[in-house]
Motif scaffolding. Structure first.
Motif, short mmCIF file in Angstrom:
data_model
loop_
_atom_site.label_atom_id
_atom_site.label_comp_id
_atom_site.label_asym_id
_atom_site.label_seq_id
_atom_site.Cartn_x
_atom_site.Cartn_y
_atom_site.Cartn_z
N PRO B 605 -17.51 -19.08 25.06
CA PRO B 605 -17.54 -19.15 23.59
C PRO B 605 -18.09 -18.04 23.29
O PRO B 605 -18.97 -17.30 22.30
CB PRO B 605 -18.29 -20.36 24.14
N TYR B 608 -16.23 -14.97 21.90
CA TYR B 608 -16.09 -15.60 20.36
C TYR B 608 -17.33 -15.92 19.12
O TYR B 608 -17.05 -14.92 18.54
CB TYR B 608 -15.43 -17.19 20.06
N THR B 619 -20.54 -26.43 15.34
CA THR B 619 -19.83 -25.92 16.58
C THR B 619 -20.20 -24.25 16.90
O THR B 619 -20.14 -24.64 18.12
CB THR B 619 -18.69 -24.79 15.40
N LEU B 623 -21.47 -24.00 20.76
CA LEU B 623 -20.90 -22.55 21.82
C LEU B 623 -21.63 -22.13 22.46
O LEU B 623 -21.91 -21.39 23.39
CB LEU B 623 -19.91 -22.41 20.94
#
Lengths: 266, 692
Positions: B605, B608, B619, B623
């Motif tokens: 995460p 990302y 989100t 994350l």
């Protein structure tokens, strides 16, 4: 016939087992008081009595599971006091249990191998590690002979936990016999069995006696079973011997009738 | 002099009260549910952390903080454990329940660290209306002056004892609790709701554990779950004083231990070995002494349900189900997989993953000792990590001080560990039921707290270095060579363990485990084979410890051999199936590979987010929340929870899966042949009687 202890206490020189004046107390309760028994070679002697008479306690004192508070036990003239159960077993005392004690995960044949090995060679880490712990041809032969004798050949490779109670009790008997005992204690071999299974057990015991002549002390509830097999009978009640003698006589004695009828279980 | 004795005694009473509270909780749940819940140490730690967080970080007033930590959180954990876990194990043996509690002891502290962060929690507050423990002293100026922590302990213990006394003297709850221990099923036939009685005792004892945790916390400079394990040993010693059943004797025993410890602290010269060794070691020594001289510890306390005969017999071992061609097939398959894996490791993996896998293989050698001691020998031992440490220290001392070759030193380490195991086993092997587990726990913690820090044992604060082996021209310094060496050693020792398990020693141990009276009736000494397995297990652990030290280049206790790690290993091997060698090998590799895999997963995460900075909203916050540092904690939680499967599959997950797939394959074959079930699969259905 009264329990004249002076007379009962005298086993002869050739006796397989002589137990003199055994006392066992559990926290003040006298489970056995002044009990003396003796067994001669080749005899099948019964030990009967109402529930709680002390039969299993006597078995446990003789086989070394319990220590009596006083008294002396001689196996072929050798004093057993201070010896643990497994040491007595190696001297030739074999037994079965009232509540069945099998090695659940082992097969019938493995039961006999284990017992045979424990009697004679014992375990050695070195032999295990060098791959020399498989059963020898001689061990196989002797175990198969016992399986044949008690009629377990068909069940030999089944694990013990898949057997019925009746077959399980025969396995216990076979496991004791493979030890080639001087003396065999059978603790209520017929308890929990139905009529057919009891009949079979009786036949097996008769075969064993005919072929091996093993000295047996049989603890039993079933009077018909005792009458069929035992030449002599001891009667225990409340931890005391109340009668002893040839089976028919012992069973007919007034003390025995009182004990059984008084307990309501004639 | 007399005044001093009294003074030290007064100082010892408060800590004794904490021992006593914890011990009473242990006895209470042991009596009512047959669970000797070692996880109380973790529950005490949890309450202490909750109290610290709300009182110190969030500056709540005393009353709500205390209510939350002791009256809400602590019993709530008890409710969760009972409702979701132990309720389903009521008819299991006390050993299965003990193993469940070991799993919890591993998992709970990690969950707490995950929730509250792993930052240090310094100067835990007292359960009193003050900021610092010494802000309140009473009676001032007297020589018996007590601080706020001690006063709180005395006051709340008095309240707890009064409450317990009222509860047990009024009404039938005490009687009902005792009946539930004898047989939950019989009790239910009498119309009493056994699960409610059990729930009540779990809430009560968890509350006592939580209270004990909050009360003892101010004694530590900072909150550390390991300190609470040590508290556990004192509580266990108090329980043994009360023979695991007598609550009053247990309580008095706990206070007595506290006083004895304070007297020793007062009278022993502070710089002697006695002061540094004996004082922290006292609870262990008392526990050991009690186990040695208590005859009740030799007869089994195993609580067996009179109605347990209604349970189905245990599943037959997988090996007995499959036909011989399938046995050969699986063996060929296993060897092929192992060889392929080795080739893959040697030629495909990079240096990092190579060292991860090698660590696993090396650890598997240590874990083989658990298969030998516990799986084959039947003794639950919590001290295998200590034996490994003994092997590692011996190897390090011999190579450092006497320039001995590493492999020779490792063998010497195995011998020293086996010798220590032999001395230890003399009292332990005779113990019955859960006592061997308690005794080895005491030894392992004593080793950790008293012996491991000594310089003649471990070499002191800096770990001693250990080289990699050099045999003639072959140098095992490289990682690939070392992996090959380790695999070779693992293979040889695995075969040895299998030979013992299948040999006469193994058969005798099977017999003893299935029925000790019957085993001794055919002439098997019920002590000797277990002793042999324990000593051999200690030796294997010692050898493995030396190998671990050689691989890491040093004998580092804190990194490789702590009690807590040993606990995780045991739980892992038991979960996988402690009778089989495969379980040790798979557990060893899994122990190192899983945290690395989780680490990669939790890193994802973050990576990302850096590569996709435009992500926003929920989100992003989700994350952002995930931390790579979680990996080890999450792995340990999974390992701990794995132990919860033991009660359902005592044969282990691997064995259970094997059995399942064998049945499936046999079923397919039957179908393909268009015949009825084969004898093997039929036997499964028709088993009756005989099982215990």
């Amino acid at each position: 016939m009264t329990a004249g202890n002076a007379m009962l206490g005298n086993g002869q020189i050739g006796s397989v087992l002589v137990a003199n004046h055994i006392d066992k107390r559990f926290e003040g309760i006298a489970a056995l008081s002044d009990v003396s028994v003796h067994l001669e070679p080749g005899e099948l002697v019964a030990l009967i009595g109402p529930n709680g008479a002390g039969k299993t306690t006597l078995f446990n004192c003789l086989s070394g599971v319990l220590r009596p508070n006083s008294g002396q036990i001689l196996l072929k003239g050798r004093d057993l006091s201070g010896l643990a159960a497994h040491e007595r077993a190696r001297l030739g005392l074999a037994r079965t249990f009232q509540r069945m004690e099998l090695f659940g995960s082992l097969t019938v044949r493995e039961h006999l191998f284990v017992a045979h090995r424990a009697q004679r060679r014992g375990a050695s880490l070195w032999r295990d590690l060098t791959g020399r712990s498989r059963p020898t041809p001689q061990e196989r032969e002797q175990c198969d002979a016992v399986l044949e004798l008690v009629g377990l050949g068909d069940h030999a490779d089944r694990p013990a936990h898949s057997l019925t109670l009746g077959t399980g009790r025969v396995v216990e008997l076979a496991r004791a016999l493979v030890c080639d005992p001087e003396l065999l204690f059978l603790d209520e071999p017929s308890s929990g069995l139905d009529h057919r299974e009891t009949e079979h057990m009786g036949t097996v015991l008769e075969q064993v006696r005919a072929e091996r002549g093993t000295t047996i002390l049989l603890c039993e509830h079933d009077v018909a079973f005792v009458e069929r097999l035992a030449s002599r009978t001891y009667v225990l009640d409340c931890g005391k011997l109340i009668a002893e003698g040839p089976t028919a006589e012992a069973l007919a004695s007034p003390q025995v009738r009182t004990a059984y009828l008084g307990a309501g279980a004639a | 002099m007399a005044g001093e004795i009294l003074e030290y005694a007064v100082r010892g009473v408060p800590i004794g009260c904490v021992f006593a509270l914890m011990a009473v909780g242990l006895v209470l749940t042991y009596k009512t549910s047959g669970v000797f819940n070692l996880a109380f140490a973790a529950q005490a730690y949890t309450s202490a952390v909750v109290f610290y967080e709300v009182r110190k970080e969030h500056e709540w007033p005393l009353l709500p903080a205390a209510l939350l930590a002791v009256v809400v959180v602590a019993p709530l954990i008890g409710v969760i454990l009972d409702r979701f876990l132990y309720r389903y194990q009521r008819t299991a043996g006390s050993l299965a329940k003990l193993i469940t509690s070991l799993g919890l002891l591993v998992a709970i502290p990690e969950i707490v660290r995950l929730i509250f962060g792993s930052g240090s929690k310094k100067n835990p507050p007292a359960l009193w209306w003050v900021k610092r423990t010494d802000d309140f002293l009473w009676p001032q100026g007297s020589r018996f002056v007590l601080d706020a922590g001690q006063i709180a302990t005395l006051a709340f213990t008095a309240i707890a004892v009064t409450g317990l006394a009222i509860m047990f003297s009024r009404g039938g709850i005490g009687l009902r609790m005792r009946a539930v221990v004898e047989s939950p099923r019989l009790v239910q036939l009498q119309g009493i709701d056994a699960s409610r009685v059990s729930l009540a005792s779990w809430m009560l004892s968890s509350l006592l554990a939580g209270l004990a945790g909050v009360l003892i916390a101010p004694l530590f400079a900072q909150l550390n779950s390991l300190d609470f394990f040590t508290l556990l040993v004192a509580a266990i010693a108090a329980c043994v004083i009360g023979s695991l059943t007598n609550i009053v004797a247990t309580f008095i025993g706990g206070i007595g231990l506290g006083i004895l410890q304070a007297e020793l602290a007062g009278f022993l010269p502070t710089d002697s070995i006695l002061a540094t060794g004996l004082r922290p070691g006292l609870p262990f020594l008392v526990l050991f002494g009690l186990l040695l001289f208590r005859r009740s510890a030799r007869t089994s306390h195993e609580v067996t349900d009179p109605l347990s005969g209604v349970d189905p017999p245990p599943p037959p071992p997988a090996a007995s189900l499959r036909p011989s061609w399938m046995t050969m097939g699986t063996r060929v398959f296993a060897v092929t997989v192992a060889v392929l894996g080795l080739v893959l490791a040697l030629f495909v993996l990079d240096e990092f993953w190579l060292s991860v896998v090698t660590s696993g293989v090396v650890l598997a050698v240590v874990l083989l000792s658990i298969v030998l001691t516990t799986g084959v020998g039947g003794t639950i031992s919590l001290s295998q990590a200590a034996f490994a440490a003994i092997g590692a220290f011996t190897t390090a001392q011999l190579t450092t001080n006497f320039n001995l070759s590493v492999l020779v030193a490792m063998v010497a380490g195995a011998l020293v560990a086996a010798a220590v195991g032999a001395v230890l086993s003399l009292p332990i092997i005779r113990l019955a039921g859960i006592y061997p587990a308690l005794a080895t726990l005491a030894f392992a913690l004593m080793f950790e707290n008293v012996l491991a820090p000594l310089s003649w044992v471990s070499g002191g604060a800096t770990p001693l270095t250990v080289p990699r082996p050099l045999v003639g021209p072959i140098d095992f310094a490289g990682n690939r060579a070392f992996l090959l060496l380790s695999v070779g050693i693992l293979a040889v020792l695995s075969v040895a363990v299998i030979m013992i398990r299948q040999g006469t020693t193994g058969r005798f141990l099977d017999a003893i485990r299935e029925s000790e009276p019957a085993a001794s009736a055919v002439g098997i000494n019920p002590i000797r084979p277990r002793l042999v397995a324990f000593v051999a297990g200690a030796g294997v652990a010692g050898f493995g410890g030396g190998l671990v030290a050689s691989f890491n280049g040093q004998a580092n206790y804190a990194a490789n051999f702590t009690f807590y790690l040993g606990l995780v290993w045991l739980v892992l091997v038991i979960t996988a199936g402690f009778r089989s060698v495969q379980a040790a090998i798979i557990s060893g590799i899994f122990f190192y590979v899983l945290p690395q895999l989780l680490d990669r997963l939790f890193r994802w995460p973050g990576n990302y987010l850096t590569s996709n900075p435009e992500v926003s909203g929920v989100t992003k916050s989700v994350l952002d929340f995930i931390e790579p540092e979680w990996s080890l904690g999450v792995a340990f939680i999974l390992f701990g929870f794995g132990a919860l499967t033991y009660a359902k599959h005592p044969e282990g997950i691997i064995e259970a899966q094997t059995t399942k797939s064998i049945r499936k394959v046999l079923g397919w074959i039957d179908k393909a042949r268009g015949k009825g079930p084969t004898p093997a699969s039929e036997q499964l259905v028709t088993q009756v009687g005989g099982g215990r």
